[in-house]
Design an enzyme around this catalytic site. Structure first.
Site: not given
Length: 335
Positions: A164, A235, A331
């Site tokens: 990520r 998420s 995130e």
């Protein structure tokens, strides 16, 4: 380029919270991007890029600058000896690209079906799901460097892709305008990830990219709330990567814990920690909660503010750290 003033960020982001953006410039070409940046500089205002708004927590006070809303379209295919190059505008919806590629029986993106957001945002986060990451098929990105106003090509090795993570995440002067991916007409199914493997065991037809994409979307539909109805960013947190010593300590305390090898250590599904260790699945505070089907997801109901979301996320972060000693990361990016 379209310029709008005092635009609601709650309407531009999937969490559906936030105040007003001073300006929103919708851009449809590289020239528009340069014009929008120049507009911000002329106004002596900061600027940020906004794609589909699915990975952003906008502040209640809004954004006192220029949001450059990416809308560069177009998908073009180029056959090569290595496979098919797909050149895509940064404003194309990610799942639109996945569907288009799969309909041509081209392999490589199907496990990433159903992920919200745009093509330009995908490399920033190095999006991934069900055993795949976009870095595996990424070839180049056409980028405007706002320090020089030049258009440059970033090769895969220039991007510092990680979990990520990428160079684009840490350098806001780099604006992705288009991306090229390499896909294949040769069948290369990735069916090892647990949820996907279970579908195979259940007899679900996974013989084509389109069928895999459809199956993945069905799995996601059960794990994520409908963004058209509820505020969510998908998420909200990253899965933590811990040392082997930390993993051994956690395993001795809590028993068998799912894990995956990762650069820098061992990746643990945060959903397992939130559900099995902390019993937080469905945990609610006011208008904000952890989704009942997937605790990695924060759900925001009408009446919540960005402050409510931030405080709730901090509470979850503290509970995880106090119990396991793991400092989890988000995130979702603050705007």
């Amino acid at each position: 380029m379209l310029v709008e003033e005092n635009v609601s960020l709650a309407k531009l982001t999937t969490l559906k919270v936030g105040g007003l953006a001073r300006y929103v410039c919708t851009v449809a070409s590289v020239e528009d991007v340069i014009e929008a940046v120049t507009f911000a500089q002329d106004q002596a205002l900061p600027f940020r890029i906004l794609g589909g708004g699915s990975n952003v927590l906008a502040h209640d006070t809004g954004y006192a600058g220029v949001l450059i809303r990416m809308n560069i379209q177009g998908i073009r295919y180029e056959e090569t000896s290595s496979g098919v190059l797909v050149h895509v505008g940064a404003g194309v919806a990610w799942d639109e690209l996945v569907r288009a590629v799969a309909e041509l029986s081209l392999w490589g993106l199907e496990n990433l079906a159903g992920i919200p957001g745009t093509v330009g945002a995908a490399p920033v986060q190095n999006i991934g799901a069900y055993g795949a990451e976009i870095s595996a098929t990424f070839v180049t990105a056409q980028v405007v460097d706002t320090r020089t106003m030049e258009t440059v090509m970033f090769q895969k090795e220039d991007c510092d892709f990680g979990y990520r993570d990428s160079v684009f995440k840490h350098n806001r002067n780099l604006i992705i305008c288009s991306v090229t991916y390499l896909v294949s007409s040769e069948a290369k199914p990735q069916l090892g990830y647990s949820d996907v493997a279970q579908l195979v065991r259940d007899g679900v037809d996974m013989s084509t990219p389109s069928r895999i994409g459809a199956a993945v979307r069905e799995v996601r539909a059960k794990k994520f709330p409908d963004m058209r109805v509820q505020g969510t960013a998908g998420s909200f947190f990253k899965n933590p990567i811990v040392s082997s010593d930390t993993f051994a300590t956690l395993s001795s305390t809590y028993g068998a814990i799912p894990s995956f090898a990762a650069v820098g250590g061992i990746k643990i599904p945060l959903a397992f920690i939130l559900d099995r260790i902390l019993n937080l699945k469905g945990y609610t505070r006011g208008h904000v909660s952890l989704f009942g089907n997937q605790p990695l997801v924060i759900v925001v109901d009408a009446g919540a503010t960005a402050h409510d979301v931030d405080v709730f996320a901090q509470e979850i972060e503290k509970k995880v750290f106090d119990t396991t000693g793991i400092a989890i990361e988000r995130e979702v990016q603050a705007l």
